[in-house]
Design an enzyme around this catalytic site. Sequence first.
Site, PDB file in Angstrom:
ATOM      1  CD  GLU A 287      -3.224  -0.655   0.784  1.00  0.00           C
ATOM      2  OE1 GLU A 287      -3.512   0.707   0.742  1.00  0.00           O
ATOM      3  OE2 GLU A 287      -4.076  -1.414   0.585  1.00  0.00           O
TER       4      GLU A 287
HETATM    5 ZN   LIG Z   1      -7.106  -0.390  -2.446  1.00  0.00          ZN
END
Ligand SMILES: [Zn+2]
Length: 349
Positions: A287
């Site tokens: 992320e």
């Molecule tokens: Zn996502």
Amino acid sequence: MCAVVGAVVIGAGLLTPPSASAAPGAPQAPSVASLAASAPAGLIPDRPMPEEVARALTRVARASDGRVRLGTVGSSNEQRPLPLASVGTGGVRLLYLTQQHGDEPLGTPAAVRALWALGVPDSAWHRWLRSRVTLDIVVQVNPDGAVRNQRYNHDPSAGGEYSEPGVGYDINRFHNPLTPIEDIPVPEARAILRRWHATHPAIVVDYHMQGRYLQPDGRETTASILWPTTTLAGEAAVTRSRQVAVRNFDVLTSVAGANVTRYPGGDYEGIARNGYGILGSASLLVELSDLPPEQADFQIRTAFTSMIATVHGAANGSLWRTDPARADTIPERGPSLPDVTTLRRADAA
Ligand SMILES: [Zn+2]
């Protein structure tokens, strides 16, 4: 608070730590910086539309003299092609996914640049790497969401769990290997699952974006990572996933200058990170934080570094000599940055 972000000079660029011995006969790896520099400026925008992805991939394939091969894994619900780009002919298979959530774009330009860096130059190291691995990348898994800058795919008939009724489905909740593929209502997830079953990749890495957070030490988090957390994933797959996480933590921290935490993700089997772990792959979620636009290139470089380091560690086997227990030392993600309005309504992977 985030003055350190983006101002980092890329260091020695070692893809494999000196402590991890290289495979016998493996040529000296180039630095990440030189690999990144091999891709031309302007190859792809930071937030590309599907036609820009297609144009950039075509350019990469042409420049590579066929070493980057293009195809599709299927079509979106709105009948856009789901682009598959492959490089290498080796027996170790990897699968990278970008932009399952249409409003989380930066993994996509990173993938296009990585395909150039791995497929276009033809040094001894490049030939060695491509003889060891086959890397598949589904570049922009959610083109319908990308054109709308939305998390979900586009499906006005969507309803039920993990959907936004009338808008679409959250593709990254529909990789559940316990569900018969034909019963999954999301064509993008079906396509990825079918590709997995056709190729049985040893490693799956899924690139997303999150909001903005602080590290436990007060610096700003620039990336978070996590391995499968479902109890249905086998011990061997979880161990290998944690090894991939440790290598990513080390390289993103030391080479990309990223501030990395463990992502606080859930256990649901339909999340790609969990689903492909259940199927037996080493599986990792990456992320990137949603930093201000002037730091987009830094964030793309972070994902690029992850992509290169993971495929290199798979090629020389050094990933599997990483201590998986060190995954537990990756710091927990800290609080959300209080003075930042995050753009997305939910940043769960
Ligand atoms: Zn996502």
